[in-house]
Design a protein around this motif. Structure first.
Motif, mmCIF file in Angstrom:
data_model
loop_
_atom_site.group_PDB
_atom_site.id
_atom_site.type_symbol
_atom_site.label_atom_id
_atom_site.label_comp_id
_atom_site.label_asym_id
_atom_site.label_seq_id
_atom_site.Cartn_x
_atom_site.Cartn_y
_atom_site.Cartn_z
ATOM 1 N N ARG A 132 1.924 8.673 -3.726
ATOM 2 C CA ARG A 132 1.578 7.469 -3.425
ATOM 3 C C ARG A 132 2.409 6.333 -3.419
ATOM 4 O O ARG A 132 2.117 5.164 -3.164
ATOM 5 C CB ARG A 132 0.257 7.176 -4.372
ATOM 6 C CG ARG A 132 -0.977 8.345 -4.088
ATOM 7 C CD ARG A 132 -1.762 8.290 -5.322
ATOM 8 N NE ARG A 132 -1.039 8.573 -6.634
ATOM 9 C CZ ARG A 132 -1.925 8.608 -7.925
ATOM 10 N NH1 ARG A 132 -3.128 8.256 -8.014
ATOM 11 N NH2 ARG A 132 -0.911 8.741 -8.764
ATOM 12 N N ARG A 155 1.475 2.788 -1.591
ATOM 13 C CA ARG A 155 0.607 2.988 -0.223
ATOM 14 C C ARG A 155 -0.628 2.442 -0.334
ATOM 15 O O ARG A 155 -1.415 3.021 -1.202
ATOM 16 C CB ARG A 155 0.837 4.507 -0.025
ATOM 17 C CG ARG A 155 2.200 5.129 0.463
ATOM 18 C CD ARG A 155 1.920 6.714 0.930
ATOM 19 N NE ARG A 155 3.384 7.337 0.773
ATOM 20 C CZ ARG A 155 4.108 7.193 1.364
ATOM 21 N NH1 ARG A 155 4.246 6.339 2.634
ATOM 22 N NH2 ARG A 155 5.461 8.022 1.281
ATOM 23 N N GLN A 156 -0.840 1.506 0.485
ATOM 24 C CA GLN A 156 -1.998 0.947 0.478
ATOM 25 C C GLN A 156 -2.374 0.479 1.938
ATOM 26 O O GLN A 156 -1.436 -0.479 2.308
ATOM 27 C CB GLN A 156 -2.364 -0.497 -0.605
ATOM 28 C CG GLN A 156 -3.765 -0.979 -0.752
ATOM 29 C CD GLN A 156 -3.504 -1.922 -1.801
ATOM 30 O OE1 GLN A 156 -3.140 -1.487 -2.921
ATOM 31 N NE2 GLN A 156 -4.439 -3.126 -2.010
ATOM 32 N N SER A 158 -4.518 -1.660 3.325
ATOM 33 C CA SER A 158 -4.670 -3.029 3.567
ATOM 34 C C SER A 158 -3.510 -3.977 3.191
ATOM 35 O O SER A 158 -3.518 -5.148 3.782
ATOM 36 C CB SER A 158 -5.595 -3.537 2.529
ATOM 37 O OG SER A 158 -5.558 -3.539 1.227
ATOM 38 N N MET A 164 2.231 -1.797 -0.716
ATOM 39 C CA MET A 164 1.813 -3.113 -1.617
ATOM 40 C C MET A 164 3.040 -3.119 -2.709
ATOM 41 O O MET A 164 3.640 -2.068 -3.512
ATOM 42 C CB MET A 164 0.648 -2.663 -2.278
ATOM 43 C CG MET A 164 0.294 -3.830 -3.401
ATOM 44 S SD MET A 164 0.042 -5.708 -2.807
ATOM 45 C CE MET A 164 -1.613 -5.053 -2.448
ATOM 46 N N GLN A 166 4.870 -3.490 -6.069
ATOM 47 C CA GLN A 166 4.311 -3.069 -7.416
ATOM 48 C C GLN A 166 5.169 -3.983 -8.407
ATOM 49 O O GLN A 166 4.761 -4.165 -9.414
ATOM 50 C CB GLN A 166 3.927 -1.774 -7.796
ATOM 51 C CG GLN A 166 2.992 -1.058 -6.905
ATOM 52 C CD GLN A 166 1.690 -1.598 -7.060
ATOM 53 O OE1 GLN A 166 1.095 -1.523 -8.033
ATOM 54 N NE2 GLN A 166 1.073 -2.316 -5.826
#
Length: 206
Positions: A132, A155-156, A158, A164, A166
């Motif tokens: 992820r 991993r996102q 949207s 994303m 972090q």
């Protein structure tokens, strides 16, 4: 909060400009995904938490606008500011009336602020056991004084390009480690240019 001043400005600049990695085993195209994310991110705001090597934590608000603008506004009571006006990165210490400047092109912040910069020439994906997470380390062997930085992405779907940001971990040339974590990230909302203005620090007369 009582402000104490043991932060070194250059190390701070690396820390806030340097996204760092965890431990990841990612596909070869992850670096291309990171580049797509950076190109798709025109503005970003987030809350940040910065932890230095001594465990001291400072918080504040991050504002980014391409090309070249970024601001790290610290919590109330911390008389420092790190800001770029699109050409230069400034470290401002209002307690002692000090201003230091670095060209954006010579700063690790370039990977975040310049969507045309080819990250494949100075960055690599760091292997990780968590699928992820995508971590990218940036290091210029010709400029060891810039230190070593690694961005951490989750991993996102949207988020821009499905990633994303972090936060990051930075190691300066003296191996001092600083960790920055981001929360409440928002992308591509309107950000005014005057968000990157600043007041000149007044020199302290002795």
């Amino acid at each position: 909060m009582i402000w104490r001043r043991p932060i070194r400005p250059l190390a701070l600049a690396f820390a806030l400009a340097a996204p760092v990695a965890l431990h990841a085993q990612a596909p070869q195209n992850d670096l291309a995904s990171v580049q797509r994310h950076l190109a798709a991110t025109q503005t970003m705001t987030a809350d940040f938490s910065q932890t230095d090597r001594n465990g001291r934590v400072l918080t504040g608000k991050l504002t980014l606008k391409k090309p070249g603008k970024i601001r790290f506004q610290y919590e109330k009571g911390v008389p420092i500011l790190l800001v770029s006006d699109g050409k230069s990165l400034y470290f401002l210490d209002y307690q002692v009336g000090q201003k230091q400047r670095w060209p954006i092109g010579n700063s690790p912040l370039g990977i975040l602020l310049n969507p045309e910069r080819d990250a494949s020439k100075f960055a690599k994906v760091v292997p990780s056991n968590d699928p992820r997470i995508v971590s990218v380390e940036a290091y210029d062997p010709k400029r060891p004084e810039y230190g070593r930085i690694t961005m951490i992405f989750a991993r996102q779907p949207s988020a821009p390009a499905g990633l994303m940001l972090q936060g990051w971990v930075a190691l300066d040339a003296q191996a001092n480690r600083t960790t920055v974590r981001l929360t409440n990230q928002q992308f591509n909302l309107p950000v005014a240019d005057n968000a990157f203005r600043f007041n000149e620090p007044r020199r302290v007369r002795r």
